[in-house]
Design a protein around this motif. Sequence first.
Motif, mmCIF file in Angstrom:
data_model
loop_
_atom_site.group_PDB
_atom_site.id
_atom_site.type_symbol
_atom_site.label_atom_id
_atom_site.label_comp_id
_atom_site.label_asym_id
_atom_site.label_seq_id
_atom_site.Cartn_x
_atom_site.Cartn_y
_atom_site.Cartn_z
ATOM 1 N N ILE A 213 72.729 25.655 10.358
ATOM 2 C CA ILE A 213 73.770 25.909 11.371
ATOM 3 C C ILE A 213 75.157 25.749 10.726
ATOM 4 C CG2 ILE A 213 74.744 25.116 13.590
ATOM 5 C CD1 ILE A 213 71.961 26.452 13.868
ATOM 6 N N SER A 214 76.015 26.760 10.924
ATOM 7 C CA SER A 214 77.351 26.714 10.306
ATOM 8 C C SER A 214 78.373 27.488 11.137
ATOM 9 C CB SER A 214 77.286 27.312 8.893
ATOM 10 O OG SER A 214 77.058 28.708 8.980
ATOM 11 N N GLY A 215 79.619 27.434 10.703
ATOM 12 C CA GLY A 215 80.691 28.229 11.317
ATOM 13 C C GLY A 215 81.673 27.410 12.133
ATOM 14 N N PRO A 216 82.977 27.727 11.989
ATOM 15 C CA PRO A 216 83.984 27.032 12.798
ATOM 16 C C PRO A 216 83.873 27.407 14.274
ATOM 17 C CG PRO A 216 84.997 28.810 11.533
ATOM 18 C CD PRO A 216 83.568 28.749 11.107
ATOM 19 N N GLN A 217 84.243 26.462 15.146
ATOM 20 C CA GLN A 217 84.179 26.722 16.590
ATOM 21 C C GLN A 217 85.279 25.947 17.315
ATOM 22 O OE1 GLN A 217 80.374 25.857 18.500
ATOM 23 N NE2 GLN A 217 80.713 27.603 19.859
ATOM 24 N N VAL A 218 85.930 26.639 18.261
ATOM 25 C CA VAL A 218 87.062 26.040 18.982
ATOM 26 C C VAL A 218 86.665 25.746 20.429
ATOM 27 C CG1 VAL A 218 89.504 26.307 19.578
ATOM 28 C CG2 VAL A 218 88.612 27.385 17.505
ATOM 29 N N SER B 271 76.897 19.226 8.039
ATOM 30 C CA SER B 271 75.446 19.180 7.839
ATOM 31 C C SER B 271 74.943 20.416 7.089
ATOM 32 C CB SER B 271 74.750 19.071 9.198
ATOM 33 O OG SER B 271 75.341 19.977 10.124
ATOM 34 N N ASN B 272 75.830 21.403 6.894
ATOM 35 C CA ASN B 272 75.473 22.608 6.133
ATOM 36 C C ASN B 272 76.008 22.446 4.707
ATOM 37 O OD1 ASN B 272 76.428 25.411 5.037
ATOM 38 N ND2 ASN B 272 74.830 25.876 6.523
ATOM 39 N N LYS C 10 78.359 32.947 10.009
ATOM 40 C CA LYS C 10 78.060 32.910 11.443
ATOM 41 C C LYS C 10 79.377 32.936 12.228
ATOM 42 C CE LYS C 10 75.935 31.927 15.382
ATOM 43 N NZ LYS C 10 75.170 32.958 16.102
ATOM 44 N N GLU C 11 79.561 33.998 13.045
ATOM 45 C CA GLU C 11 80.788 34.107 13.848
ATOM 46 C C GLU C 11 80.547 33.470 15.210
ATOM 47 O OE1 GLU C 11 82.292 38.089 13.957
ATOM 48 O OE2 GLU C 11 82.441 38.219 11.770
#
Length: 225
Positions: free
Chosen positions: A135-140, A197-198, A168-169
Amino acid sequence: MRFFDRKKIRLLFGFTVFLVLLILNCVMYCNKAGMKRDLVVVIDVGHGGNDPGKIGVDNVKEKDVNLQIALCLKAQLQARGVKVILTREGDVCLATNGATNKKVSDMHNRVSLINASGADYMISIHQNSYPEAEISGPQVFYYGSSEMSKKLAEAIQAQLIVDLQPPKEREIKTGNDLYILKNSQCPGVIVECGFLSNPTECENLQNPQYQQAVAAAIARAICKL
Ligand SMILES: [Zn+2]
């Protein structure tokens, strides 16, 4: 005498036109450079002191990554003419001395600082973690009933995707039960810059160039609003 007056009027007119053009030029330059005047942003630097936040796959502490990215963001915003206030600039807990529940006191004092700052926007910097390493990717995250917070979240999420091109978007998400979003008076968001964690993202998030890219994306999004 008449001739002299006309000459004076012409000179005055010419000088006024020159001044107006000069001012217009300055305004256009400021807009082009993405500069915002009189804009105040408070950056909340997540965790600190006895609260390390999430622990990365290589044992990196979230509190340290948060501070590094927040300091990059401070510089990026200041370069655009924005006034910046940070909730912490060192590895400290914001709890009141002798507080029985340090976490509660820390969060309470953070919100007091944010609300006393009179800022236009609040940006809380955090790093994510999940049991599954892929699991990865920035999130707001934003507060659901605040339209301006949603706009801010959308702008930052979009710019992070464009600038960082994560595999990952992710999409923006409401965080109505998050204390800092619920209690901040100004529009605000929590930026989870990535997952510690990635393994790949954890490494990226500690890379000064990647940290600058994250900060630049957030600053660019704020100044475009
Ligand atoms: Zn956190």
